[in-house]
Scaffold this motif. Sequence first.
Motif, PDB file in Angstrom:
ATOM      1  N   ASP A 131       0.908  -1.146   0.000  1.00  0.00           N
ATOM      2  CA  ASP A 131       0.000   0.000   0.000  1.00  0.00           C
ATOM      3  C   ASP A 131       0.948   1.196   0.000  1.00  0.00           C
ATOM      4  OD1 ASP A 131      -1.689   2.086   0.494  1.00  0.00           O
ATOM      5  OD2 ASP A 131      -2.588   1.250   2.311  1.00  0.00           O
ATOM      6  N   ASP A 134      -0.694   5.020   2.661  1.00  0.00           N
ATOM      7  CA  ASP A 134      -1.832   4.669   3.505  1.00  0.00           C
ATOM      8  C   ASP A 134      -2.276   5.903   4.287  1.00  0.00           C
ATOM      9  OD1 ASP A 134      -3.537   2.736   5.101  1.00  0.00           O
ATOM     10  OD2 ASP A 134      -2.277   3.598   6.672  1.00  0.00           O
ATOM     11  N   GLY A 135      -3.585   6.113   4.324  1.00  0.00           N
ATOM     12  CA  GLY A 135      -4.119   7.265   5.051  1.00  0.00           C
ATOM     13  C   GLY A 135      -4.133   8.503   4.177  1.00  0.00           C
ATOM     14  N   MET A 258      -4.174   3.912   9.081  1.00  0.00           N
ATOM     15  CA  MET A 258      -3.931   2.655   9.794  1.00  0.00           C
ATOM     16  C   MET A 258      -2.504   2.592  10.344  1.00  0.00           C
ATOM     17  SD  MET A 258      -4.020  -1.158   8.274  1.00  0.00           S
ATOM     18  CE  MET A 258      -4.485  -2.570   9.255  1.00  0.00           C
ATOM     19  N   PHE A 272      -6.938  -1.997  17.630  1.00  0.00           N
ATOM     20  CA  PHE A 272      -7.372  -1.307  16.413  1.00  0.00           C
ATOM     21  C   PHE A 272      -8.429  -2.182  15.745  1.00  0.00           C
ATOM     22  CE2 PHE A 272      -7.231  -0.919  11.807  1.00  0.00           C
ATOM     23  CZ  PHE A 272      -7.303   0.457  11.604  1.00  0.00           C
ATOM     24  N   LEU A 285     -10.519  -2.680   4.829  1.00  0.00           N
ATOM     25  CA  LEU A 285      -9.070  -2.772   4.629  1.00  0.00           C
ATOM     26  C   LEU A 285      -8.702  -4.012   3.815  1.00  0.00           C
ATOM     27  CD1 LEU A 285      -8.052  -1.570   8.178  1.00  0.00           C
ATOM     28  CD2 LEU A 285      -8.156  -0.258   6.068  1.00  0.00           C
TER      29      LEU A 285
HETATM   30  P1  AHG Z   1      -5.763   4.226   2.065  1.00  0.00           P
HETATM   31  O1  AHG Z   1      -5.415   5.677   2.244  1.00  0.00           O
HETATM   32  O2  AHG Z   1      -4.573   3.387   1.679  1.00  0.00           O
HETATM   33  O3  AHG Z   1      -6.943   4.009   1.168  1.00  0.00           O
HETATM   34  O4  AHG Z   1      -6.145   3.618   3.491  1.00  0.00           O
HETATM   35  C1  AHG Z   1      -7.071   4.297   4.304  1.00  0.00           C
HETATM   36  C2  AHG Z   1      -7.528   3.301   5.307  1.00  0.00           C
HETATM   37  C3  AHG Z   1      -6.695   3.198   6.567  1.00  0.00           C
HETATM   38  O5  AHG Z   1      -5.486   3.833   6.567  1.00  0.00           O
HETATM   39  C4  AHG Z   1      -7.576   3.764   7.632  1.00  0.00           C
HETATM   40  O6  AHG Z   1      -7.428   3.008   8.794  1.00  0.00           O
HETATM   41  C5  AHG Z   1      -8.967   3.654   7.073  1.00  0.00           C
HETATM   42  O7  AHG Z   1      -8.835   3.673   5.684  1.00  0.00           O
HETATM   43  C6  AHG Z   1      -9.862   4.783   7.496  1.00  0.00           C
HETATM   44  O8  AHG Z   1     -11.130   4.546   7.012  1.00  0.00           O
HETATM   45  P2  AHG Z   1     -12.399   5.407   7.507  1.00  0.00           P
HETATM   46  O9  AHG Z   1     -12.212   6.782   6.970  1.00  0.00           O
HETATM   47  O10 AHG Z   1     -13.580   4.690   6.920  1.00  0.00           O
HETATM   48  O11 AHG Z   1     -12.409   5.351   9.016  1.00  0.00           O
END
Ligand code: AHG
Length: 347
Positions: A131, A134-135, A258, A272, A285
Amino acid sequence: MKPETQNHLSLTKLFMQNRIITLDEFIIRRQQEHNFATGELTGLLRDIGVAAKIVNREVNKAGLLNILGAVGNENLHGDTVQKLDIYANEKFIECLRNSGECAGIASEENEEFIPLPPLHDKASKYVVVMDPLDGSSNIDVNVSVGTIFGIYRRVSDPSGPVKQEDFLQKGTDLVAAGYVLYGTSTILVYSTGNGVNGFTLDPTIGEFCLSHQNIQIPKRSNYYSLNQGYYLKFDIEMRRYIDHCSDSNMQLRYIGSMVSDIHRILFQGGIFLYPNTRKYPKGKLRLLYECNPIGFVVEQAGGKAITCQLERVLELEPNGLHQRVTVAMGSPEMVDEMKAFVEKYSA
Ligand code: AHG
Ligand code: MN
Ligand code: MN
């Protein structure tokens, strides 16, 4: 004394003496512990470290380069793609392609896996899942983001190109996994199945230096971490567990990256969770790019990683590159407690 023990001792000794141990030195010393090591895995881990430094540079100057913001299209999963997602994806692929130590990559940002041709006719026996960023919804507001990676030994014939089966391996088959957190400082945390170590990037010398040796997750703590906004979308047994967390005055901590949420839990303990919701009936996820590599690190640090349906994450048989799963991971006693709640209220 076995070379393995000698190396461990000398690394610990040097670390205790505050001697700087770079990621490269650490990886090379650790390589000597494995009789079968050919240097390929060492090279691959180093390449990931190099790619992480390049991505880190861009994350740090993102606003200056007008690289922030959404590109305007969506990725395979319907999430808005950020410019930096694409940049990170390209940089990691480029570094691994040029290194010759990786036979193929499966990335959250690409629908299909990418075979990498051998350099100098030398076929690599490893593939990488990742990934790259992430975030990513946090980029625009200067909140920490990360990169997650996992390394598998390929199972298909190494004289030909990689196949899907090379990537669809269980988490228990991971040879190494880790993450990079681009936070207030940048830290790379990884495991090759022999404990977990963390390396903080010293920007003055441009090196990841050993800063956290043999990370052990606390058995329990007062933190729980999930998107509680989805409370009404959770199954009843999950709601009962969340009620218990809030009734017992536990503290909610949720960044929405995450990597960042897990990093805090590795050091301060906690659980978590990303359960199934109505929008994401199988969880949000991804098994290959997020839950397996992070689950591997969490278990290596003494924690537990299960799904909200109570299977061990690392033992799941993957059925697709972009498969999603539910997850509950972190401090072992807290994961056991959540499991007991789910068993009790789903009975
Ligand atoms: P990504 O940016 O790779 O798509 O991952 C986002 C993920 C993870 O990092 C996080 O825990 C989760 O999505 C958050 O999701 P919500 O906004 O639905 O809580
Ligand atoms: Mn992610
Ligand atoms: Mn991502």
